[in-house]
Design an enzyme around this catalytic site. Structure first.
Site, mmCIF file in Angstrom:
data_model
loop_
_atom_site.group_PDB
_atom_site.id
_atom_site.type_symbol
_atom_site.label_atom_id
_atom_site.label_comp_id
_atom_site.label_asym_id
_atom_site.label_seq_id
_atom_site.Cartn_x
_atom_site.Cartn_y
_atom_site.Cartn_z
ATOM 1 C CD GLU A 112 -47.001 34.197 -12.514
ATOM 2 O OE1 GLU A 112 -47.441 35.309 -12.864
ATOM 3 O OE2 GLU A 112 -46.737 33.900 -11.321
ATOM 4 C CD GLU A 132 -51.048 32.682 -9.368
ATOM 5 O OE1 GLU A 132 -49.845 32.608 -9.669
ATOM 6 O OE2 GLU A 132 -51.941 32.104 -10.017
HETATM 7 N N1 T1G Z 1 -46.213 27.942 -0.562
HETATM 8 C C1 T1G Z 1 -45.901 27.443 0.668
HETATM 9 N N2 T1G Z 1 -46.297 26.212 1.130
HETATM 10 C C2 T1G Z 1 -47.037 25.477 0.301
HETATM 11 C C3 T1G Z 1 -47.412 25.931 -1.000
HETATM 12 C C4 T1G Z 1 -46.952 27.217 -1.422
HETATM 13 N N3 T1G Z 1 -47.241 27.705 -2.638
HETATM 14 N N4 T1G Z 1 -48.155 24.965 -1.574
HETATM 15 C C5 T1G Z 1 -48.231 23.953 -0.685
HETATM 16 N N5 T1G Z 1 -47.572 24.244 0.438
HETATM 17 C C6 T1G Z 1 -47.402 23.384 1.621
HETATM 18 C C7 T1G Z 1 -48.725 23.123 2.356
HETATM 19 O O1 T1G Z 1 -48.997 24.109 3.279
HETATM 20 C C8 T1G Z 1 -48.451 21.776 3.022
HETATM 21 O O2 T1G Z 1 -47.692 22.022 4.174
HETATM 22 C C9 T1G Z 1 -47.558 21.065 2.010
HETATM 23 O O3 T1G Z 1 -46.998 22.094 1.167
HETATM 24 C C10 T1G Z 1 -48.303 20.097 1.125
HETATM 25 O O4 T1G Z 1 -49.395 20.781 0.551
HETATM 26 C C11 T1G Z 1 -46.169 35.217 -8.002
HETATM 27 C C12 T1G Z 1 -48.319 35.059 -6.150
HETATM 28 C C13 T1G Z 1 -49.467 21.915 -4.782
HETATM 29 C C14 T1G Z 1 -51.719 21.082 -5.365
HETATM 30 O O5 T1G Z 1 -51.798 28.402 -5.013
HETATM 31 O O6 T1G Z 1 -52.606 23.914 -4.384
HETATM 32 O O7 T1G Z 1 -47.515 31.769 -7.086
HETATM 33 O O8 T1G Z 1 -49.301 21.196 5.868
HETATM 34 O O9 T1G Z 1 -51.179 19.448 1.741
HETATM 35 O O10 T1G Z 1 -52.826 18.113 -1.285
HETATM 36 O O11 T1G Z 1 -47.993 34.665 -9.262
HETATM 37 O O12 T1G Z 1 -50.547 22.387 -2.105
HETATM 38 O O13 T1G Z 1 -47.516 19.714 5.065
HETATM 39 O O14 T1G Z 1 -46.955 21.729 6.474
HETATM 40 O O15 T1G Z 1 -51.774 21.047 -0.149
HETATM 41 O O16 T1G Z 1 -50.718 17.256 -2.391
HETATM 42 C C15 T1G Z 1 -49.834 29.802 -6.225
HETATM 43 C C16 T1G Z 1 -50.891 26.019 -3.695
HETATM 44 C C17 T1G Z 1 -49.118 30.513 -5.128
HETATM 45 C C18 T1G Z 1 -50.712 26.308 -5.128
HETATM 46 C C19 T1G Z 1 -50.383 20.003 -3.506
HETATM 47 N N6 T1G Z 1 -49.817 28.390 -5.979
HETATM 48 N N7 T1G Z 1 -50.703 24.622 -3.370
HETATM 49 O O17 T1G Z 1 -51.541 19.569 -2.869
HETATM 50 O O18 T1G Z 1 -50.528 18.894 -0.600
HETATM 51 S S1 T1G Z 1 -49.228 32.264 -5.303
HETATM 52 C C20 T1G Z 1 -50.825 27.790 -5.357
HETATM 53 C C21 T1G Z 1 -51.606 23.688 -3.714
HETATM 54 C C22 T1G Z 1 -48.181 32.607 -6.593
HETATM 55 C C23 T1G Z 1 -47.242 34.232 -8.209
HETATM 56 C C24 T1G Z 1 -48.199 34.026 -7.095
HETATM 57 C C25 T1G Z 1 -51.368 22.306 -3.207
HETATM 58 C C26 T1G Z 1 -50.707 21.364 -4.236
HETATM 59 P P1 T1G Z 1 -47.884 21.119 5.436
HETATM 60 P P2 T1G Z 1 -50.832 20.066 0.435
HETATM 61 P P3 T1G Z 1 -51.444 18.356 -1.778
#
Ligand code: T1G
Ligand code: NAD
Length: 699
Positions: A112, A132
């Protein structure tokens, strides 16, 4: 270079006389939009413009572009900072070109943000998505209004309701990005600066995505398009709120002016954010990542390098297990007891590859070339790991492990796919129990995501770490559990089964029990599941004396779906299941024979009696230290047994109901019904008394 916040800095460079500012985000591990990132972006773009930059590039350090909002900040109390809409307005309304430079994954709020740049440049390995919906949410920062304006409505609907991460080629094709660069972050930076220079020298328009209405106009008033799309995802999204809310936002994008669409998005976003489903799915996001972590195991724990894997037994499980390794390029030797069984096993593997949606003849041949069949266990001599998947018989497995102990090279991992047997007893027959571990896959093993790794008393840290690492490599969600009958998943399943079998004798029907659990969100109830697995697993006609309901069902010729008659009758064409009044009569007669009175049973009682023993058992499993943490039990049940993720898992769900309520009901059923599965867990009682939670409890 000026540091703006702890995670964002501003750098400037000149490209052929054109001053380009770079706003650089560095917030490991995934550059999530934490408050200091948002503030830094806002300050960075504004300062760059104020300093007279002719163009601005937004880029990230580390392994990825912004992977979304910081999920850990939701519902928390992060310091006041610029909101995402302010950041986006600063970018979109900047008087100079703003370029987003993307590598890794531009996801959620990250995409976004990129959609508010005037142009997007990406490396060829980048991925893009609005996932999301997997958190029970929708893109809450304008993504629902801007994405369809670039990609068109059908693409946006598919991306937002699937949460799929699309590759660069697809992103370029659908207009999401403007230029692709081969190479690494340095190449991306250089290309983005060059693009920025061109945007200035060629006076390229400051194209705001919000102003581009031509693609959404195509879908304006097209109710059929949205109705057909809703139908196409109905089955996959049953019970979830977020997918429908995402569709409503895209509908608003097609039918309303941008700002009004944005208002619809905001309203629906807040509804989801404050609801129980998203709370459960956000909890689950972190639960799945926590499950990877085993106390005492870290990056320094030596791993066995799995270059070659062996699988013993090419039956239902062995074949699927072998496919997992072949799919990630690890050669597999699969051994059967004779040629006929081997040929049959390999034929099933080939058929499974041939009928998978993504298969091509070349891919099938490539995968099959990774799998070598044999009837000689000696061929396991050069394997780094051997997984045994022969009949569930302790003596047979002990014989096998004695042989593997002789055959396998030093340091090789010897794993058993047993679904319930004592891994310590199996290990005890070898000279190297430290290299023995349970690796409990779920059927079909090439599809089900869950891998329950079972740590024996003598399994070494290296063996444990290797099982977790290789499990992740073959695409599984791994949970480490201890040794007990049925481990975590099946042990809890057994408790539900006891009550399901009991409550149908008291007047509930199999169809009622299945409907209650289906409506709760499970893909199917226990009786439909039995029909699918087969009523005669482990049943011996010659030993059957009509003493159990299962005996009577099998003696009446019912085998389940495989012969079209089980707890339900199945239409030979459509496979549709119909409750069978004859079965209900068999059950009634059996119950009366046992002196069990029939009565009206409410759906609520069915739900409590099927799910509360599972919660009670989960607490006992935590007490015994069989599971490391409560959330691991939830990960097991969501990934292995169809527990609806929008309810978080049995431990999270129990917390949401309130443990005091659960304890009171468990005690009540213990008094009225009895049975070990109703004896209240002391941990459950203690947490209820202290206001504690099962899902966050660590053993
Ligand atoms: N926020 C906080 N921590 C996050 C995070 C996030 N968005 N994404 C990953 N982490 C942390 C995770 O907990 C882990 O921590 C470490 O990063 C590595 O992640 C306004 C409302 C990017 C594809 O849904 O899909 O945006 O365990 O083990 O396998 O519209 O992480 O090491 O302490 O998963 O290489 C939308 C979520 C949010 C993407 C990487 N975004 N993340 O995968 O590593 S909502 C998502 C992922 C939003 C807006 C809205 C995956 C990854 P720790 P990992 P990975
Ligand atoms: P299966 O009967 O489908 O396959 C077992 C295979 O092992 C057969 O092909 C048989 O020929 C082979 N075999 C037996 N003895 C052998 C020997 N000495 N050497 C080589 N091959 C031999 O059984 P399955 O369902 O694949 O179960 C295998 C194991 O996986 C069992 O321990 C079971 O409990 C466990 N498991 C099964 C499931 C499931 O849903 N089926 C799920 C998880 C775990």
């Amino acid at each position: 270079m000026a540091a703006l916040t702890e995670s964002v800095r501003l750098e400037t460079t000149t490209s052929n006389g054109v001053d380009v500012a770079l706003v650089i985000v560095d917030n490991p591990p995934v550059n999530a939009l934490s408050w200091h990132v948002r503030q830094g972006l806002f300050d960075g773009v504004n300062q760059a413009v104020a300093d007279g930059a002719r163009a601005v590039v937004v880029i990230c350090d580390g392994r990825t572009f912004i992977a979304g909002a910081d999920i850990s900040e939701f519902g928390g109390s992060a310091p006041e900072a610029a909101g995402l809409p302010e950041v986006q307005a600063a970018m979109e309304d900047a008087p100079v070109p703003v370029i987003a430079a993307i590598h890794g994954t531009a996801l959620g709020g990250g995409l976004e943000v990129a959609l508010c740049a005037h142009y997007r440049v990406a490396v060829s390995s980048a991925k893009f998505g609005l996932p999301e919906v997997n958190l029970g949410l929708l893109p809450g920062a304008g993504g629902t209004q801007r994405l369809p304006r670039l990609t068109g409505v059908p693409k946006a609907l598919e991306m937002m309701t699937s949460g799929r991460h699309i590759p660069t080629g697809e992103a370029l094709e659908c207009g999401l990005i403007d230029e692709v660069v081969d190479g690494d972050l340095a190449a991306l930076r250089a290309a983005a600066v060059a693009f920025a220079e061109r945007a200035v020298t060629e006076n390229m328009p400051l194209a705001r995505v919000r102003d581009r209405n031509e693609k959404v106009a195509e879908a304006k008033g097209n109710t059929e398009l949205f109705a057909n799309f809703r139908k196409s995802i109905a089955r996959r999204t049953r019970g979830f709120l977020a997918p429908e809310y995402n569709v409503q936002c895209v509908e608003a994008a097609a039918n309303l002016p941008f700002e009004e669409g944005l208002a619809v998005e905001r309203k629906l976003f807040v509804e989801l954010l404050t609801g129980t489903q998203s709370a459960a799915q956000r909890y689950y996001f972190f639960a799945e990542r926590a499950a990877n972590k085993v106390p005492g195991i870290d990056k320094t724990t030596p791993l066995v390098d799995i270059q070659k894997c062996g699988v013993l037994g090419a039956g239902t499980m062995g074949g699927g297990i072998a496919m997992n390794f072949a799919n990630v390029g690890i050669p597999v030797t699969i051994v059967e007891r004779d040629q006929a069984a081997l040929d049959k096993g390999l034929a099933v593997i080939r058929k499974n590859y041939e009928r998978s949606r993504t298969s091509t003849p070349e891919l099938v041949d490539q995968r099959m070339s990774m799998i070598t069949g044999s009837t000689d266990k000696a061929d396991f001599g050069d394997c780094d790991m051997v997984i045994e998947a022969v009949f569930e018989d302790m003596e047979l497995k002990k014989t096998i492990f004695r042989e593997l102990d002789q055959i396998c090279k030093p340091g090789a991992i010897m794993a058993s796919n047993t679904s319930a047997l004592d891994v310590n007893e199996i290990a005890s027959v070898t000279t190297r129990p430290e290299s023995v571990i349970g690796m409990h896959f779920f059927s079909p093993a090439n599809v089900m995501k869950l891998l329950e790794n079972v740590r024996g008393d003598k399994s070494s840290d290296s063996t444990v770490a290797t099982a977790m690492a290789i499990g992740k490599k073959i695409g599984k969600v791994c949970v480490m559990v201890g040794v007990c009958p049925g481990f975590v998943g099946n042990r809890i399943l057994f408790q539900r089964r006891i009550e399901a079998d009991r409550i149908i004798l008291e007047g509930a029907t199999p169809a009622q029990v299945d409907r209650v659990l289906y409506d709760f969100g499970f893909p199917m109830g226990p009786f439909a599941m039995s029909d699918l697995a087969g009523l005669d697993i482990g049943w011996k006609q010659e030993l059957s004396k009509g003493e159990t309901l299962r005996d009577l069902m099998c003696e009446s010729g019912r085998r389940g779906q495989k012969n079209g008659r089980g707890y339900y009758t199945y239409d030979p064409e459509t496979r549709a299941a119909t409750p069978d009044p004859e079965v209900e009569q068999i059950i009634k007669d059996f119950a009366i024979g046992k002196g069990i009175e029939q009565r009206e049973v409410s759906d609520q009682e069915v739900l409590e009696r099927c799910l509360y023993p599972m919660i009670n058992e989960g607490a006992k499993i935590l007490e015994e230290g069989i599971a490391i943490r409560g959330s691991d039990i939830d990960v097991t049940w969501v990934n292995g047994y169809g527990w609806p993720v929008y309810r978080g898992g049995p431990m999270h769900w129990a917390d949401s109901i309130g443990l005091a309520e659960i304890v009171e009901k468990v005690k009540g059923y213990n008094d009225s019904l009895g049975g070990r599965h109703w004896e209240p867990s002391p941990l459950l009682e203690r947490l209820a008394a202290e206001g504690g939670k099962l899902s966050t409890h660590a053993s």
